[in-house]
Design a protein around this motif. Structure first.
Motif, short mmCIF file in Angstrom:
data_model
loop_
_atom_site.label_atom_id
_atom_site.label_comp_id
_atom_site.label_asym_id
_atom_site.label_seq_id
_atom_site.Cartn_x
_atom_site.Cartn_y
_atom_site.Cartn_z
N MET A 86 0.82 -1.21 0.00
CA MET A 86 0.00 0.00 0.00
C MET A 86 0.85 1.26 0.00
N GLY A 87 2.05 1.18 0.56
CA GLY A 87 2.94 2.33 0.57
C GLY A 87 3.72 2.53 -0.71
N ASP A 88 3.62 1.55 -1.64
CA ASP A 88 4.41 1.61 -2.87
C ASP A 88 3.56 1.85 -4.12
N LEU A 89 2.24 1.93 -3.96
CA LEU A 89 1.37 1.98 -5.13
C LEU A 89 1.49 3.28 -5.91
N ALA A 90 1.82 4.38 -5.22
CA ALA A 90 1.97 5.64 -5.95
C ALA A 90 3.06 5.53 -7.00
N GLY A 91 4.12 4.78 -6.69
CA GLY A 91 5.20 4.59 -7.65
C GLY A 91 4.76 3.86 -8.90
N LEU A 92 3.79 2.94 -8.76
CA LEU A 92 3.27 2.23 -9.92
C LEU A 92 2.65 3.19 -10.92
N LEU A 93 2.08 4.28 -10.39
CA LEU A 93 1.45 5.29 -11.25
C LEU A 93 2.40 6.41 -11.61
N GLY A 94 3.70 6.22 -11.33
CA GLY A 94 4.70 7.19 -11.73
C GLY A 94 4.79 8.41 -10.84
N ARG A 95 4.28 8.32 -9.61
CA ARG A 95 4.33 9.45 -8.69
C ARG A 95 5.34 9.17 -7.58
N PRO A 96 5.84 10.21 -6.92
CA PRO A 96 6.72 9.98 -5.77
C PRO A 96 6.03 9.09 -4.74
N ARG A 97 6.83 8.39 -3.95
CA ARG A 97 6.33 7.32 -3.08
C ARG A 97 5.14 7.74 -2.23
N ARG A 98 5.17 8.90 -1.63
CA ARG A 98 4.11 9.31 -0.71
C ARG A 98 3.19 10.38 -1.29
N GLU A 99 3.30 10.68 -2.58
CA GLU A 99 2.45 11.71 -3.18
C GLU A 99 1.13 11.08 -3.61
N ARG A 100 0.04 11.53 -3.02
CA ARG A 100 -1.26 10.93 -3.27
C ARG A 100 -2.16 11.89 -4.04
N PHE A 101 -3.17 11.35 -4.69
CA PHE A 101 -4.18 12.17 -5.35
C PHE A 101 -5.16 12.67 -4.29
N PRO A 102 -5.56 13.94 -4.35
CA PRO A 102 -6.51 14.45 -3.35
C PRO A 102 -7.84 13.70 -3.36
N THR A 103 -8.42 13.51 -4.55
CA THR A 103 -9.72 12.83 -4.64
C THR A 103 -9.69 11.83 -5.79
N CYS A 104 -10.32 10.67 -5.59
CA CYS A 104 -10.36 9.64 -6.63
C CYS A 104 -11.78 9.09 -6.73
N ALA A 105 -12.19 8.81 -7.95
CA ALA A 105 -13.46 8.14 -8.21
C ALA A 105 -13.17 6.82 -8.89
N VAL A 106 -13.71 5.74 -8.32
CA VAL A 106 -13.63 4.43 -8.96
C VAL A 106 -15.04 4.09 -9.43
N VAL A 107 -15.17 3.84 -10.73
CA VAL A 107 -16.48 3.67 -11.33
C VAL A 107 -16.66 2.22 -11.75
N GLY A 108 -17.69 1.58 -11.22
CA GLY A 108 -18.00 0.19 -11.55
C GLY A 108 -18.94 0.08 -12.72
N ASN A 109 -19.46 -1.14 -12.93
CA ASN A 109 -20.30 -1.44 -14.09
C ASN A 109 -21.79 -1.51 -13.79
#
Length: 524
Positions: free
Chosen positions: A276-299
């Motif tokens: 969970m602490g490494d997922l930002a890196g998967l998206l190309g962001r610094p390790r602890r830099e998070r998105f302020p708000t996120c929407a996950v849209v289902g089907n």
């Protein structure tokens, strides 16, 4: 035990050797409870036996069997094999043994190649497979944290199978047994390892040398006596140019498998929640830099007529799991930052489009939107290679392969909630869960993994289209009538409700160092 096996001075047959599989395997049986000290009769016999194999033996593989494990992280019978290991381990490494199998501990565990407590490519693989069944029950307590060299461990009844594929390769697989059904468990890694070692790539001209018909094959035996044959595990039509020749393509495929194998070993044990602490890196962001708000849209069909589109688009990151947007923007929005798919989606698309379109055109929201993919079958990494090889600056192929620890964490959450729901709704014990769900095929949905990833990269998470309502379509964009049997959607919905109302009750996530579940809001 055999009455007369091998040239052994052991009158009670406590140690001996023999050849199996038509001489392809030399098997050394060692006696944990016979004198094994340096200079003892057993030690001297082992030295002579291994020397004879090395001088002129025809065996392609040499394995040893012993009762008390030499390497184990289980709390049961700790240290009982240490003295024997200290006396004999150097002999086995010097003879380049392939594997050492043990019992005694009523659980399963596989160590990497290890010598003197450290990983060593010249040492044997150590496997404890003492979980065949007994009146004492399973040995369920393991040391924490899991040793780095311990690749896989589980306290379940099961059995293993060692298959000699050919003169250079053998395959070990462990099967978990639930309710008398053999369930394959330690196999994804075995499949990847088999592909890494044994796969071959061959291609043939097609349609007047305009294309190549490409096959990825593995050797197999129809039975114990038949000669090995080649079995195609993937078939693709690819452009004659752009895709590397067979040799370089196989080398590139193996290169992609190596990190997958390593990551999967890490993902099968230890604290997988640390991802969970490494997922930002998967998206190309610094390790602890998070998105302020996120929407996950289902089907879910509950989105039809919801008018949530503008609300969804207002989020900093919007993720969808391969659902259509065109024609539904008023309800699901028009903004997509990331798509979530499993590797089957890429495979089926690549089969159709690899030959005709650079970069395969498999991104559901256009090439500007990266695709996060979890690997269902290691062979699908070949599809990713082909699509990437045919990509151009005008037709890119942005792909993010999810961390194996995230896959393992999501799988644990899915099974926990499914087990809990099963017990609550049926009143039956959790051990009967496999009567309703075939564990070989039970899997979390891509939507569930998208939600877990969002928890790791977002300060606030909003969920849209995860749930059902009377009269609503199953999917807002298809005519699918019911849920897929391999998912337990009702259990996943309960996970989402817990995230919103009772995040402190959600299991596994609290094992992530310094991680706190962000605020989650459900919008049906």
């Amino acid at each position: 035990m055999p009455h007369d096996a091998g040239a052994t001075p052991s009158r009670d047959n406590l140690y001996y050797s023999f050849d199996a599989a038509g001489g392809a395997v030399h098997v050394v049986m060692l006696g944990s409870y016979a004198d094994h000290a340096v200079g003892s009769a057993q030690h001297e016999w082992l030295r002579r036996d291994l020397a004879a194999v090395g001088r002129g033996g025809t065996a392609a593989f040499v394995v040893a069997l012993v009762h008390a494990p030499w390497y184990s992280s289980n709390e049961a019978h700790r240290g009982e094999g240490d003295a024997m290991r200290g006396a004999m381990e150097a002999l086995l490494r010097g003879a380049r043994l392939d594997a050492v199998f043990a019992g005694h501990v009523h659980a399963y565990e596989r160590f990497a190649r290890v010598y003197a407590g450290e990983e060593d490519p010249c040492a044997p693989v150590y496997v404890t497979v003492g979980d065949g069944g007994n009146r004492e029950g399973l040995a369920g307590r393991y040391a924490d944290p899991q040793p780095a060299a311990s690749a896989f461990r589980e306290a379940s009844f099961g059995h293993g199978r060692l298959e000699v594929v050919n003169a250079t390769h053998a395959l070990w697989a462990w099967h978990r047994n639930d309710d008398d059904e053999p369930v394959l468990a330690d196999q994804v890694l075995a499949e990847a390892s088999a592909l890494l070692a044994n796969a071959s790539v061959t291609s043939f001209p097609s349609i007047g040398n305009r294309y190549r018909l490409l096959y990825l094959r593995l050797p197999y035996r129809g039975n114990d006596t038949s000669a090995p044959r080649q079995r195609a595990v993937s078939r693709l039509r690819v452009p004659f140019v752009m895709v590397p020749d067979d040799g370089p393509l196989l080398a590139a495929f193996r290169a992609s498998l190596r990190p997958f194998v390593l990551a999967h070993r890490l993902g099968q044990g230890g604290n997988v929640a640390a991802v969970m602490g490494d997922l930002a890196g998967l998206l190309g962001r610094p390790r602890r830099e998070r998105f302020p708000t996120c929407a996950v849209v289902g089907n879910s069909g509950v989105l039809l007529g919801s008018g949530r589109g503008a609300q969804i688009d207002a989020h900093d990151l919007v993720g969808l799991n391969n659902a259509r947007v065109a024609g539904y923007a008023a309800d699901v929005g028009a903004k997509t930052s990331l798509s979530f798919v499993n590797s089957n989606v890429l495979h089926y698309c690549a089969v159709r489009s690899a030959v005709a379109t650079g970069g395969c055109a498999c991104h559901p929201y256009g090439r500007a939107v990266p695709m996060a993919m979890y690997v269902c079958q290691p062979v699908h990494l070949l599809d990713a290679l082909i699509c990437n090889a045919t990509a151009t600056p005008a037709s890119p192929f942005p792909l993010l392969v999810t961390d194996a620890r995230l896959d393992a964490l999501t799988a644990r959450i899915a099974k926990y909630y499914s087990l809990r729901r099963f017990v609550a709704t049926t009143g039956e014990p959790a051990s009967n869960w496999t009567r309703r769900h075939d564990e070989r095929y039970f899997h979390y949905s891509s939507g569930l993994q998208a939600v877990v990833m969002a928890l790791g990269v977002c300060d606030e998470v909003s969920l849209f289209g995860f749930g059902k309502a009377a009269g609503a379509k199953h999917h807002y964009h298809t005519n699918q009538k019911k849920e897929l049997d391999l998912h337990d959607y009702e259990a996943e919905y309960q996970f989402y409700r817990d995230l919103q109302a009772r995040p402190e009750t959600v299991p596994f996530l609290d094992e992530a160092p310094g991680f706190k579940v962000p605020p989650v809001k459900l919008y049906w």
